[in-house]
Design an enzyme around this catalytic site. Structure first.
Site, short mmCIF file in Angstrom:
data_model
loop_
_atom_site.label_atom_id
_atom_site.label_comp_id
_atom_site.label_asym_id
_atom_site.label_seq_id
_atom_site.Cartn_x
_atom_site.Cartn_y
_atom_site.Cartn_z
N PHE A 90 47.44 19.33 -13.30
CA PHE A 90 47.84 19.98 -14.55
C PHE A 90 46.90 21.08 -14.98
O PHE A 90 47.28 21.94 -15.78
CB PHE A 90 47.91 18.94 -15.69
CG PHE A 90 46.56 18.46 -16.16
CD1 PHE A 90 45.82 19.18 -17.10
CD2 PHE A 90 46.00 17.29 -15.67
CE1 PHE A 90 44.57 18.75 -17.52
CE2 PHE A 90 44.76 16.84 -16.08
CZ PHE A 90 44.04 17.58 -17.02
N LYS B 59 55.24 20.18 -5.49
CA LYS B 59 55.40 19.21 -6.56
C LYS B 59 54.34 19.51 -7.63
O LYS B 59 53.19 19.11 -7.52
CB LYS B 59 55.22 17.78 -6.03
CG LYS B 59 56.01 16.70 -6.78
CD LYS B 59 55.62 16.51 -8.24
CE LYS B 59 54.30 15.84 -8.41
NZ LYS B 59 53.98 15.60 -9.88
N GLU C 241 53.81 16.95 -13.59
CA GLU C 241 54.87 16.73 -14.56
C GLU C 241 54.45 17.12 -15.97
O GLU C 241 55.28 17.28 -16.86
CB GLU C 241 55.32 15.27 -14.52
CG GLU C 241 54.31 14.26 -15.04
CD GLU C 241 53.25 13.87 -14.02
OE1 GLU C 241 52.45 12.97 -14.33
OE2 GLU C 241 53.21 14.49 -12.93
N SER D 25 42.56 13.69 -9.14
CA SER D 25 41.43 12.79 -9.32
C SER D 25 41.01 12.19 -7.98
O SER D 25 41.80 12.10 -7.04
CB SER D 25 41.81 11.66 -10.28
OG SER D 25 42.78 10.81 -9.69
N CYS E 196 37.48 21.24 -12.20
CA CYS E 196 36.58 20.55 -11.28
C CYS E 196 35.29 21.31 -11.04
O CYS E 196 34.36 20.77 -10.45
CB CYS E 196 37.28 20.26 -9.96
SG CYS E 196 37.71 21.73 -9.02
N GLU F 271 32.86 11.01 -13.95
CA GLU F 271 33.58 12.21 -14.34
C GLU F 271 34.25 12.01 -15.70
O GLU F 271 35.07 11.10 -15.87
CB GLU F 271 34.63 12.57 -13.29
CG GLU F 271 35.33 13.90 -13.60
CD GLU F 271 36.35 14.29 -12.54
OE1 GLU F 271 36.46 15.50 -12.27
OE2 GLU F 271 37.02 13.40 -12.00
#
Length: 542
Positions: free
Chosen positions: A171, A195, A198, A248, A303, A406
């Site tokens: 995202f 993909k 969402e 992740s 990241c 994280e």
């Protein structure tokens, strides 16, 4: 067929306002058509700045995945047969369209992701850099050829596309991350099923229309929305030859292992815990500004963001005290919002609660909150968005949770160390290996650290050391930041999205006397040079 552009444009202008009167339904894009999911089920798409619904996104099933992969597979032979140059011509048109519609795409990113507008424009520009790089593949992906043995024996290689590849995107960069893979994969001759997350489907839903406008044939690019079922369907599909994933670390590891079990090529990039190391000779003004941008930019949801600041030297040293104070003061001046220079919300309530839990845990562990971003929650309560401000935590214990795990938010953990070796020990001990940076005005000091930090992307006085094309992006093998094969951009991506085919050739000797005489003399001459015989030339020998 339904076209997404008109609906999206109506809601892309007011990212903090009420967009409920116009809802975008993000269906799938398969074989050049917008099609609803087989399940006829959808999730709400929510503006993180207001928590207001801005659309719906399809929940695809394995049937939808199969339809998309089948379309990509059917389109592959024709697409592969085109020259690299002709495929790049479509990408060049797309590059121009992205530049023309950059502001429109940026507004969509602000709307669904929460970045400020300048950050959203940078998201588009950085993604388009990879598009530009892909346009140079006719020059970069050429094979090699050489005479390797006597008798006219040659070796050459070429790059063949894999077939259908899948790209699973996160995202945090709705445009850039999908375009780490899509342009290079396509110009290399593959077909693709994308993909997107969402949580941010609007941007790529608009992009597929632009790809169609650029002339990409039906089936070459397909988009499947959804969640876990769509992801697992792509990984498991026997016609999908390679998978890229960004997200992740726990999920990256699962994706990588699942692909390995199927003997399927995969690159899966995970999370990060990036350390910034500030030496006593660093430039206070420049370092403090860079540290703040690194940890608070994009609300810390990247990241490459700074997570830990290790300040080397005497804790009471006036220079290092001034550095920390400048970081706090500059971060405290940041205002909430989606305009340039402000900081937007985090993506959703789950992320907000996770960030809050690390701040609260740090307090319980005895750390000191030097700047508390939780004040934004009350200041922005009327928006109902996921707001939390820049936070700075001073840790006395290097074992604290926020020092090692994280957080993925605008939280900077600060720890004082006495020596260079102590700083390196802390950085090396973390299980991630994405990025690290050293702040100093001495080149020798920088080189000492650059040969000892345990990360793949390193910065000198740069807190977000993202390699730009033609250099490739990717974390360090053997860490939680990277699973699978190769880097995801640059020459790593060229290698990932192609098979290198090697061809060794020898042709019959023409029955022309002049040629035969010359060839014999040539072979005899080669074998007598310095008295060395080419024993490795096994062609025609037993």
């Amino acid at each position: 067929d339904e076209k997404p552009k008109a609906q999206i444009l109506e809601i892309a202008h007011d990212t903090m306002g009420d967009a409920s009167e116009t809802m975008t339904t993000c269906n799938n894009y398969i074989d050049g058509r917008i099609v609803p999911p087989a399940s006829n089920q959808y999730l709400d798409v929510v503006n993180p700045a207001t928590s207001a619904p801005i659309g719906k996104v399809a929940l695809s099933t394995t049937a939808d995945v199969d339809a998309a992969v089948s379309a990509a597979h059917a389109a592959f032979p024709s697409w592969k047969s085109k020259t690299t140059k002709s495929r790049a011509a479509h990408m060049l048109k797309f590059h121009a369209l992205v530049r023309t519609h950059a502001a429109e795409l940026a507004r969509l990113i602000v709307l669904e992701n929460g970045k400020n507008f300048a950050e959203a424009l940078a998201d588009v520009a950085k993604g388009n850099e990879t598009v530009e790089y892909a346009c140079t593949l006719p020059q970069l992906s050429r094979g090699n050829i050489d005479v390797v043995s006597g008798g006219g024996i040659t070796c050459r290689d070429r790059r063949d596309p894999l077939g259908v590849v899948a790209s699973i995107a996160p995202f945090n960069f709705p445009f850039m991350v999908p375009h780490w893979t899509l342009p290079i994969a396509l110009v290399a001759g593959n077909t693709i099923v994308l993909k997107p997350s969402e949580k941010v489907p609007l941007t790529m839903y608009r992009v597929v229309e632009m790809l169609e406008e650029a002339g990409f044939p039906k089936g070459v690019v397909n988009l499947v929305n959804g969640t876990r079922e769509a992801v697992e369907g792509l990984i498991d599909h026997p016609l999908v030859r390679a998978v890229t994933f960004v997200g992740s670390s726990p999920v990256a590891e699962i994706v990588s292992r699942r692909c390995r079990e199927l003997n399927k090529r995969c690159t899966a990039l995970g999370g990060a815990k990036n350390h910034l190391i500030a030496l006593p000779d660093c430039d206070v003004e420049g370092t403090s500004s860079d540290v703040v941008v690194s940890y608070a930019g994009c609300a810390g949801q990247r990241c490459m963001a700074a997570s830990v600041l290790l300040i080397v030297g005497d804790e009471e040293d006036t220079h290092q005290k001034a550095l920390l104070q400048n970081v706090i003061e500059k971060a405290a001046k940041i205002q909430p919002g989606t305009e340039q220079g402000k900081m937007g919300p985090v993506i959703d309530d789950h992320s907000l609660k996770k960030i809050l839990s690390y701040i609260e845990r740090s307090e319980k562990e005895g750390a000191t909150i030097l700047l508390d971003g939780r004040s934004w929650m009350s200041e922005m309560a009327n928006t109902k968005g996921n707001w939390i401000g820049p936070t700075v935590i001073l840790h006395g214990n290097k074992a604290d949770g926020a020092m090692n795990e994280e957080v993925f938010g605008p939280v900077l953990s600060v720890h004082h160390v006495s020596t260079w070796q102590e700083a390196i020990a802390i950085e090396n001990a973390n299980p991630f290996g994405n990025a690290a940076a050293i702040y100093t005005t001495n080149g020798g000091h920088a080189e000492w650290f650059l040969t000892r930090v345990r990360a793949a992307m390193l910065g000198v006085n740069i807190g977000i050391p993202v390699p730009r094309e033609p250099f490739s992006f990717g974390g360090l093998y053997g860490t939680k930041s990277k699973y699978g094969d190769m880097d995801i951009t640059g020459d790593g991506a060229i290698e990932f999205f192609t098979n290198r085919i090697k061809i060794t050739s020898k042709w019959p000797v023409p029955s022309v006397p002049e040629y035969i005489t010359g060839l014999v003399k040539q072979q005899q001459g080669q074998e007598k040079v310095n008295g060395i015989v080419d024993h490795a030339n096994f062609a025609g020998r037993m």
